[in-house]
Write an enzyme that holds these catalytic residues in place. Structure first.
Site, mmCIF file in Angstrom:
data_model
loop_
_atom_site.group_PDB
_atom_site.id
_atom_site.type_symbol
_atom_site.label_atom_id
_atom_site.label_comp_id
_atom_site.label_asym_id
_atom_site.label_seq_id
_atom_site.Cartn_x
_atom_site.Cartn_y
_atom_site.Cartn_z
ATOM 1 N N ARG A 1 0.399 6.087 19.080
ATOM 2 C CA ARG A 1 1.191 7.254 19.504
ATOM 3 C C ARG A 1 1.951 6.869 20.758
ATOM 4 O O ARG A 1 1.347 6.406 21.733
ATOM 5 C CB ARG A 1 0.234 8.411 19.774
ATOM 6 C CG ARG A 1 0.875 9.719 20.104
ATOM 7 C CD ARG A 1 -0.027 10.852 19.661
ATOM 8 N NE ARG A 1 -1.422 10.659 20.014
ATOM 9 C CZ ARG A 1 -2.004 11.229 21.076
ATOM 10 N NH1 ARG A 1 -1.315 11.988 21.884
ATOM 11 N NH2 ARG A 1 -3.285 11.040 21.317
ATOM 12 N N ARG B 1 0.846 -1.201 0.000
ATOM 13 C CA ARG B 1 0.000 0.000 0.000
ATOM 14 C C ARG B 1 0.873 1.240 0.000
ATOM 15 O O ARG B 1 2.033 1.209 0.364
ATOM 16 C CB ARG B 1 -0.887 0.002 1.244
ATOM 17 C CG ARG B 1 -2.057 -0.969 1.141
ATOM 18 C CD ARG B 1 -2.911 -0.916 2.391
ATOM 19 N NE ARG B 1 -3.489 0.403 2.578
ATOM 20 C CZ ARG B 1 -3.362 1.117 3.700
ATOM 21 N NH1 ARG B 1 -2.693 0.668 4.706
ATOM 22 N NH2 ARG B 1 -3.933 2.305 3.786
ATOM 23 N N LYS C 1 3.260 -6.462 11.929
ATOM 24 C CA LYS C 1 2.445 -6.814 10.764
ATOM 25 C C LYS C 1 2.570 -8.302 10.413
ATOM 26 O O LYS C 1 3.655 -8.837 10.226
ATOM 27 C CB LYS C 1 2.903 -5.965 9.580
ATOM 28 C CG LYS C 1 2.002 -6.087 8.403
ATOM 29 C CD LYS C 1 1.794 -4.742 7.796
ATOM 30 C CE LYS C 1 1.208 -4.825 6.414
ATOM 31 N NZ LYS C 1 0.919 -3.511 5.872
HETATM 32 C C1 BTN Z 1 0.345 -3.701 2.350
HETATM 33 O O1 BTN Z 1 1.196 -2.859 2.079
HETATM 34 O O2 BTN Z 1 -0.019 -3.890 3.519
HETATM 35 C C2 BTN Z 1 -0.299 -4.528 1.277
HETATM 36 C C3 BTN Z 1 0.567 -5.678 0.863
HETATM 37 C C4 BTN Z 1 -0.074 -6.564 -0.189
HETATM 38 C C5 BTN Z 1 0.879 -7.619 -0.685
HETATM 39 C C6 BTN Z 1 0.235 -8.577 -1.619
HETATM 40 S S1 BTN Z 1 1.249 -10.000 -1.941
HETATM 41 C C7 BTN Z 1 0.141 -10.506 -3.204
HETATM 42 C C8 BTN Z 1 -0.264 -9.255 -3.943
HETATM 43 N N1 BTN Z 1 0.681 -8.928 -4.982
HETATM 44 C C9 BTN Z 1 1.321 -7.785 -4.747
HETATM 45 O O3 BTN Z 1 2.191 -7.294 -5.488
HETATM 46 N N2 BTN Z 1 0.886 -7.250 -3.601
HETATM 47 C C10 BTN Z 1 -0.136 -8.063 -2.984
#
Ligand code: BTN
Length: 324
Positions: free
Chosen positions: A322, A122, A187
Protein backbone atom coordinates in the site's frame (compact mmCIF):
# COMPACT_ATOMS: atom_id res chain seq x y z
CA UNK A 1 16.08 -30.25 -35.92
CA UNK A 2 14.93 -27.28 -37.92
CA UNK A 3 17.34 -24.57 -39.11
CA UNK A 4 16.34 -22.03 -36.43
CA UNK A 5 16.85 -24.54 -33.63
CA UNK A 6 20.22 -25.58 -35.03
CA UNK A 7 21.35 -22.00 -35.47
CA UNK A 8 20.30 -21.13 -31.91
CA UNK A 9 22.09 -24.12 -30.51
CA UNK A 10 25.34 -23.25 -32.37
CA UNK A 11 25.20 -19.53 -31.50
CA UNK A 12 24.37 -20.34 -27.87
CA UNK A 13 28.11 -20.43 -27.03
CA UNK A 14 28.30 -16.65 -27.50
CA UNK A 15 31.23 -16.92 -29.98
CA UNK A 16 31.51 -15.70 -33.56
CA UNK A 17 30.44 -18.14 -36.28
CA UNK A 18 31.00 -17.27 -39.92
CA UNK A 19 28.11 -17.49 -42.36
CA UNK A 20 30.16 -19.85 -44.51
CA UNK A 21 30.90 -22.24 -41.65
CA UNK A 22 27.27 -22.15 -40.52
CA UNK A 23 26.05 -23.01 -44.01
CA UNK A 24 28.46 -25.97 -44.09
CA UNK A 25 27.45 -27.19 -40.64
CA UNK A 26 23.75 -26.92 -41.39
CA UNK A 27 24.14 -28.03 -45.02
CA UNK A 28 22.03 -25.16 -46.31
CA UNK A 29 22.77 -22.14 -48.50
CA UNK A 30 24.30 -18.90 -47.17
CA UNK A 31 21.00 -17.13 -47.85
CA UNK A 32 19.12 -19.71 -45.74
CA UNK A 33 21.57 -18.97 -42.91
CA UNK A 34 20.96 -15.24 -43.35
CA UNK A 35 17.18 -15.83 -43.36
CA UNK A 36 17.42 -17.89 -40.20
CA UNK A 37 19.49 -15.19 -38.47
CA UNK A 38 16.92 -12.55 -39.44
CA UNK A 39 14.10 -14.74 -38.09
CA UNK A 40 15.91 -15.24 -34.77
CA UNK A 41 16.44 -11.47 -34.56
CA UNK A 42 12.74 -10.90 -35.24
CA UNK A 43 11.97 -13.30 -32.39
CA UNK A 44 13.96 -11.06 -30.05
CA UNK A 45 17.48 -12.50 -30.02
CA UNK A 46 20.17 -9.85 -30.16
CA UNK A 47 22.71 -11.01 -32.75
CA UNK A 48 25.73 -9.05 -33.90
CA UNK A 49 26.88 -9.43 -37.49
CA UNK A 50 30.50 -8.37 -38.02
CA UNK A 51 32.13 -8.37 -41.44
CA UNK A 52 34.86 -10.96 -41.69
CA UNK A 53 33.93 -12.59 -38.38
CA UNK A 54 30.32 -13.66 -38.74
CA UNK A 55 27.44 -13.81 -36.29
CA UNK A 56 27.48 -13.74 -32.50
CA UNK A 57 24.87 -13.56 -29.76
CA UNK A 58 25.02 -10.34 -27.72
CA UNK A 59 24.68 -12.47 -24.56
CA UNK A 60 25.46 -16.20 -24.57
CA UNK A 61 22.23 -18.08 -23.88
CA UNK A 62 22.40 -21.79 -23.25
CA UNK A 63 19.85 -23.62 -25.41
CA UNK A 64 17.77 -26.05 -23.35
CA UNK A 65 19.25 -29.53 -23.37
CA UNK A 66 17.69 -32.61 -21.81
CA UNK A 67 21.11 -34.21 -21.24
CA UNK A 68 22.52 -31.17 -19.46
CA UNK A 69 19.41 -30.80 -17.32
CA UNK A 70 19.70 -34.44 -16.25
CA UNK A 71 23.37 -33.91 -15.36
CA UNK A 72 22.31 -31.26 -12.83
CA UNK A 73 19.68 -33.39 -11.12
CA UNK A 74 20.17 -35.47 -8.00
CA UNK A 75 20.12 -39.26 -8.59
CA UNK A 76 17.16 -39.54 -6.19
CA UNK A 77 15.10 -36.96 -8.14
CA UNK A 78 15.91 -38.62 -11.47
CA UNK A 79 14.14 -41.74 -10.22
CA UNK A 80 10.91 -39.71 -10.17
CA UNK A 81 11.27 -38.21 -13.63
CA UNK A 82 9.72 -40.69 -16.08
CA UNK A 83 9.70 -38.22 -19.03
CA UNK A 84 11.02 -34.81 -19.89
CA UNK A 85 9.86 -33.18 -23.13
CA UNK A 86 11.93 -30.23 -24.33
CA UNK A 87 10.06 -28.29 -27.01
CA UNK A 88 11.04 -25.38 -29.17
CA UNK A 89 7.56 -23.81 -29.09
CA UNK A 90 4.33 -24.65 -27.26
CA UNK A 91 1.19 -22.64 -26.56
CA UNK A 92 1.60 -23.34 -22.83
CA UNK A 93 3.64 -26.01 -21.07
CA UNK A 94 0.86 -26.20 -18.45
CA UNK A 95 -1.86 -26.71 -21.05
CA UNK A 96 0.26 -29.35 -22.76
CA UNK A 97 0.72 -31.37 -19.56
CA UNK A 98 -2.93 -30.96 -18.48
CA UNK A 99 -3.84 -32.53 -21.81
CA UNK A 100 -1.32 -35.38 -21.44
CA UNK A 101 -2.60 -35.97 -17.91
CA UNK A 102 -6.04 -36.84 -19.32
CA UNK A 103 -4.44 -39.65 -21.31
CA UNK A 104 -2.62 -41.13 -18.34
CA UNK A 105 0.74 -39.31 -18.34
CA UNK A 106 2.83 -40.48 -15.39
CA UNK A 107 3.47 -38.53 -12.22
CA UNK A 108 6.74 -36.61 -12.58
CA UNK A 109 6.39 -35.96 -16.34
CA UNK A 110 8.10 -32.62 -17.02
CA UNK A 111 8.02 -30.32 -19.98
CA UNK A 112 9.90 -27.20 -21.14
CA UNK A 113 9.65 -24.84 -24.08
CA UNK A 114 11.95 -22.15 -25.48
CA UNK A 115 8.90 -20.02 -26.28
CA UNK A 116 5.21 -20.07 -25.30
CA UNK A 117 2.65 -18.54 -27.61
CA UNK A 118 -0.18 -18.54 -25.03
CA UNK A 119 1.56 -18.73 -21.66
CA UNK A 120 -0.86 -18.75 -18.74
CA UNK A 121 -0.50 -16.70 -15.57
CA UNK A 122 -2.45 -16.64 -12.31
CA UNK A 123 -5.89 -15.08 -12.05
CA UNK A 124 -6.62 -15.56 -15.77
CA UNK A 125 -3.70 -13.40 -16.86
CA UNK A 126 -1.34 -14.15 -19.74
CA UNK A 127 2.32 -14.97 -19.02
CA UNK A 128 4.34 -13.13 -21.63
CA UNK A 129 6.78 -15.79 -22.83
CA UNK A 130 9.16 -14.52 -25.50
CA UNK A 131 11.94 -16.55 -27.04
CA UNK A 132 15.50 -15.88 -26.01
CA UNK A 133 16.43 -17.47 -22.77
CA UNK A 134 13.72 -17.51 -20.11
CA UNK A 135 12.50 -20.62 -18.33
CA UNK A 136 9.05 -22.06 -18.99
CA UNK A 137 8.82 -25.31 -17.06
CA UNK A 138 5.88 -27.50 -16.02
CA UNK A 139 5.70 -30.74 -14.13
CA UNK A 140 2.83 -33.11 -13.52
CA UNK A 141 2.41 -34.70 -10.11
CA UNK A 142 -0.31 -37.06 -8.95
CA UNK A 143 -1.30 -36.94 -5.28
CA UNK A 144 -3.35 -39.83 -3.87
CA UNK A 145 -5.28 -37.38 -1.63
CA UNK A 146 -8.00 -35.07 -3.00
CA UNK A 147 -7.54 -31.42 -4.02
CA UNK A 148 -8.69 -30.22 -0.57
CA UNK A 149 -5.44 -31.56 0.93
CA UNK A 150 -3.35 -29.38 -1.36
CA UNK A 151 -4.07 -26.02 0.28
CA UNK A 152 -0.48 -25.05 1.07
CA UNK A 153 1.10 -26.60 -2.02
CA UNK A 154 1.53 -23.30 -3.82
CA UNK A 155 3.56 -21.92 -0.90
CA UNK A 156 5.66 -25.08 -0.65
CA UNK A 157 6.34 -24.77 -4.39
CA UNK A 158 7.60 -21.22 -3.91
CA UNK A 159 10.00 -22.49 -1.23
CA UNK A 160 11.26 -25.22 -3.61
CA UNK A 161 11.88 -22.58 -6.31
CA UNK A 162 13.65 -20.34 -3.77
CA UNK A 163 15.91 -23.24 -2.74
CA UNK A 164 16.84 -23.94 -6.37
CA UNK A 165 17.55 -20.25 -7.03
CA UNK A 166 19.78 -20.13 -3.94
CA UNK A 167 21.73 -23.15 -5.11
CA UNK A 168 22.21 -21.48 -8.49
CA UNK A 169 23.79 -18.52 -6.68
CA UNK A 170 20.83 -16.14 -6.93
CA UNK A 171 20.41 -13.78 -4.00
CA UNK A 172 18.34 -10.72 -3.25
CA UNK A 173 14.86 -12.11 -3.85
CA UNK A 174 11.86 -12.69 -1.58
CA UNK A 175 8.39 -14.25 -1.70
CA UNK A 176 5.09 -12.51 -2.13
CA UNK A 177 1.99 -14.37 -1.02
CA UNK A 178 1.01 -16.82 -2.21
CA UNK A 179 3.87 -17.75 -4.50
CA UNK A 180 5.45 -14.92 -6.45
CA UNK A 181 9.22 -14.57 -6.43
CA UNK A 182 10.08 -10.88 -6.31
CA UNK A 183 13.15 -8.72 -6.07
CA UNK A 184 12.83 -5.14 -4.81
CA UNK A 185 9.10 -5.35 -5.49
CA UNK A 186 9.55 -6.52 -9.08
CA UNK A 187 8.45 -9.91 -10.31
CA UNK A 188 11.27 -12.36 -11.05
CA UNK A 189 9.28 -15.59 -11.33
CA UNK A 190 5.71 -16.80 -11.18
CA UNK A 191 4.10 -20.12 -10.30
CA UNK A 192 0.81 -21.44 -11.60
CA UNK A 193 -0.66 -24.61 -10.11
CA UNK A 194 -3.51 -26.17 -12.04
CA UNK A 195 -5.31 -28.91 -10.14
CA UNK A 196 -7.85 -31.45 -11.33
CA UNK A 197 -9.41 -34.53 -9.72
CA UNK A 198 -12.32 -35.81 -7.66
CA UNK A 199 -12.95 -34.49 -4.14
CA UNK A 200 -11.85 -37.80 -2.58
CA UNK A 201 -8.74 -37.99 -4.73
CA UNK A 202 -6.53 -38.67 -6.47
CA UNK A 203 -5.58 -35.13 -7.46
CA UNK A 204 -3.51 -34.25 -10.49
CA UNK A 205 -1.40 -31.13 -10.26
CA UNK A 206 0.38 -29.38 -13.07
CA UNK A 207 2.93 -27.05 -11.57
CA UNK A 208 4.10 -24.35 -13.97
CA UNK A 209 7.05 -22.11 -13.30
CA UNK A 210 8.07 -19.11 -15.35
CA UNK A 211 11.42 -17.49 -14.55
CA UNK A 212 12.60 -14.29 -16.19
CA UNK A 213 16.20 -14.99 -17.08
CA UNK A 214 16.89 -12.51 -19.86
CA UNK A 215 13.91 -10.44 -20.83
CA UNK A 216 14.27 -7.80 -23.53
CA UNK A 217 12.45 -4.57 -22.71
CA UNK A 218 10.79 -4.38 -26.14
CA UNK A 219 9.42 -7.90 -25.78
CA UNK A 220 8.29 -7.32 -22.20
CA UNK A 221 6.27 -4.19 -22.97
CA UNK A 222 2.96 -6.07 -22.52
CA UNK A 223 3.77 -7.18 -18.96
CA UNK A 224 1.31 -5.35 -16.72
CA UNK A 225 3.41 -5.33 -13.54
CA UNK A 226 6.97 -4.31 -12.60
CA UNK A 227 9.39 -7.10 -13.56
CA UNK A 228 13.03 -7.98 -13.32
CA UNK A 229 15.20 -10.85 -14.53
CA UNK A 230 18.16 -12.96 -13.38
CA UNK A 231 20.48 -11.12 -15.76
CA UNK A 232 19.86 -7.86 -13.91
CA UNK A 233 20.02 -9.51 -10.51
CA UNK A 234 23.22 -11.46 -11.13
CA UNK A 235 24.94 -9.32 -13.75
CA UNK A 236 25.18 -12.35 -16.05
CA UNK A 237 22.98 -15.02 -17.58
CA UNK A 238 23.17 -18.18 -15.44
CA UNK A 239 23.22 -21.66 -16.93
CA UNK A 240 19.58 -22.38 -17.68
CA UNK A 241 20.08 -26.14 -17.89
CA UNK A 242 21.68 -26.26 -14.45
CA UNK A 243 18.93 -24.09 -12.99
CA UNK A 244 16.22 -26.33 -14.49
CA UNK A 245 18.00 -29.41 -13.10
CA UNK A 246 18.10 -27.81 -9.65
CA UNK A 247 14.45 -26.76 -9.95
CA UNK A 248 13.27 -30.24 -10.89
CA UNK A 249 15.28 -31.82 -8.05
CA UNK A 250 13.84 -29.40 -5.48
CA UNK A 251 10.30 -29.72 -6.85
CA UNK A 252 10.40 -33.51 -6.69
CA UNK A 253 11.77 -33.49 -3.11
CA UNK A 254 9.09 -31.02 -2.17
CA UNK A 255 6.17 -33.04 -3.63
CA UNK A 256 7.36 -36.13 -1.75
CA UNK A 257 7.76 -34.30 1.54
CA UNK A 258 4.52 -32.35 1.10
CA UNK A 259 2.61 -35.57 0.48
CA UNK A 260 3.92 -36.99 3.78
CA UNK A 261 3.90 -33.90 6.01
CA UNK A 262 1.98 -31.08 4.31
CA UNK A 263 3.11 -27.46 4.46
CA UNK A 264 4.68 -27.63 7.92
CA UNK A 265 8.31 -28.41 6.86
CA UNK A 266 8.24 -25.41 4.48
CA UNK A 267 6.50 -22.81 6.66
CA UNK A 268 9.49 -21.38 8.54
CA UNK A 269 11.40 -20.89 5.30
CA UNK A 270 8.43 -19.26 3.61
CA UNK A 271 8.04 -16.83 6.55
CA UNK A 272 11.76 -16.05 6.50
CA UNK A 273 11.49 -15.03 2.84
CA UNK A 274 8.20 -13.13 3.27
CA UNK A 275 8.66 -9.82 1.39
CA UNK A 276 5.69 -8.06 3.00
CA UNK A 277 5.66 -9.12 6.66
CA UNK A 278 4.62 -6.18 8.89
CA UNK A 279 4.10 -3.89 5.89
CA UNK A 280 0.97 -1.94 4.92
CA UNK A 281 -0.69 -3.89 2.13
CA UNK A 282 -3.90 -4.17 0.18
CA UNK A 283 -5.56 -7.34 -0.99
CA UNK A 284 -7.65 -7.10 -4.14
CA UNK A 285 -10.44 -9.64 -4.48
CA UNK A 286 -12.77 -9.94 -7.44
CA UNK A 287 -14.73 -6.87 -6.45
CA UNK A 288 -13.32 -5.61 -3.17
CA UNK A 289 -10.13 -4.15 -1.76
CA UNK A 290 -9.06 -4.83 1.81
CA UNK A 291 -6.38 -2.74 3.50
CA UNK A 292 -4.32 -3.84 6.45
CA UNK A 293 -0.92 -4.93 7.73
CA UNK A 294 0.56 -8.22 6.45
CA UNK A 295 1.10 -10.69 9.30
CA UNK A 296 2.51 -13.74 7.55
CA UNK A 297 0.65 -16.97 6.80
CA UNK A 298 -1.18 -19.60 8.86
CA UNK A 299 -0.45 -23.34 8.91
CA UNK A 300 -2.66 -23.87 5.82
CA UNK A 301 -0.90 -21.18 3.83
CA UNK A 302 -3.67 -18.60 4.13
CA UNK A 303 -2.65 -14.94 4.35
CA UNK A 304 -2.94 -13.28 7.75
CA UNK A 305 -3.74 -9.60 7.78
CA UNK A 306 -4.42 -7.17 10.57
CA UNK A 307 -7.48 -5.27 9.47
CA UNK A 308 -8.85 -2.50 11.71
CA UNK A 309 -7.11 -4.01 14.76
CA UNK A 310 -8.41 -7.59 14.18
CA UNK A 311 -6.42 -10.46 12.69
CA UNK A 312 -8.15 -11.98 9.64
CA UNK A 313 -7.17 -14.77 7.24
CA UNK A 314 -7.63 -14.79 3.49
CA UNK A 315 -7.45 -17.65 1.03
CA UNK A 316 -7.32 -15.75 -2.26
CA UNK A 317 -6.71 -12.34 -3.72
CA UNK A 318 -3.92 -10.27 -5.16
CA UNK A 319 -1.58 -8.73 -2.63
CA UNK A 320 0.24 -5.46 -3.15
CA UNK A 321 2.13 -2.96 -1.08
CA UNK A 322 0.00 0.00 0.00
CA UNK A 323 1.53 3.31 -0.94
CA UNK A 324 1.99 5.42 2.20
C1 BTN B 1 1.90 -16.03 -12.43
O1 BTN B 1 1.00 -15.39 -12.97
O2 BTN B 1 2.61 -15.52 -11.56
C2 BTN B 1 2.16 -17.46 -12.80
C3 BTN B 1 2.97 -17.57 -14.06
C4 BTN B 1 3.29 -19.00 -14.44
C5 BTN B 1 3.97 -19.08 -15.78
C6 BTN B 1 4.41 -20.46 -16.11
S1 BTN B 1 5.50 -20.50 -17.52
C7 BTN B 1 5.41 -22.26 -17.54
C8 BTN B 1 3.97 -22.61 -17.25
N1 BTN B 1 3.17 -22.61 -18.45
C9 BTN B 1 2.24 -21.66 -18.45
O3 BTN B 1 1.44 -21.44 -19.37
N2 BTN B 1 2.31 -20.97 -17.30
C10 BTN B 1 3.35 -21.47 -16.43
Amino acid sequence: MKILEQLFSILGDGRFHSGERLSQQLQVSRSSVWNGIEKLKAMGLEIYAVKGQGYKLAEPVEPLSKERILQSMTPQAKLHLPHMDVHWSLDSTNRYLMELAKYGAQSGHACLAEIQTAGRGRRGRAWISPFGGNIYLSQLWRFPAGPAMLGGLSLATAVAVARALNQAGVQGFALKWPNDIVSAGKKLAGILLEISGEAMGPATVVCGIGINVLLKTELARDIDQPWTDLYHLMGAVPSRNRLVGLLLSELINMYIEFEAKGLEPFLAEWQRLDAYYGKPVELAGNDNLIRGIARGVDSHGALKMEVGGALRTFYSGELSLRPV
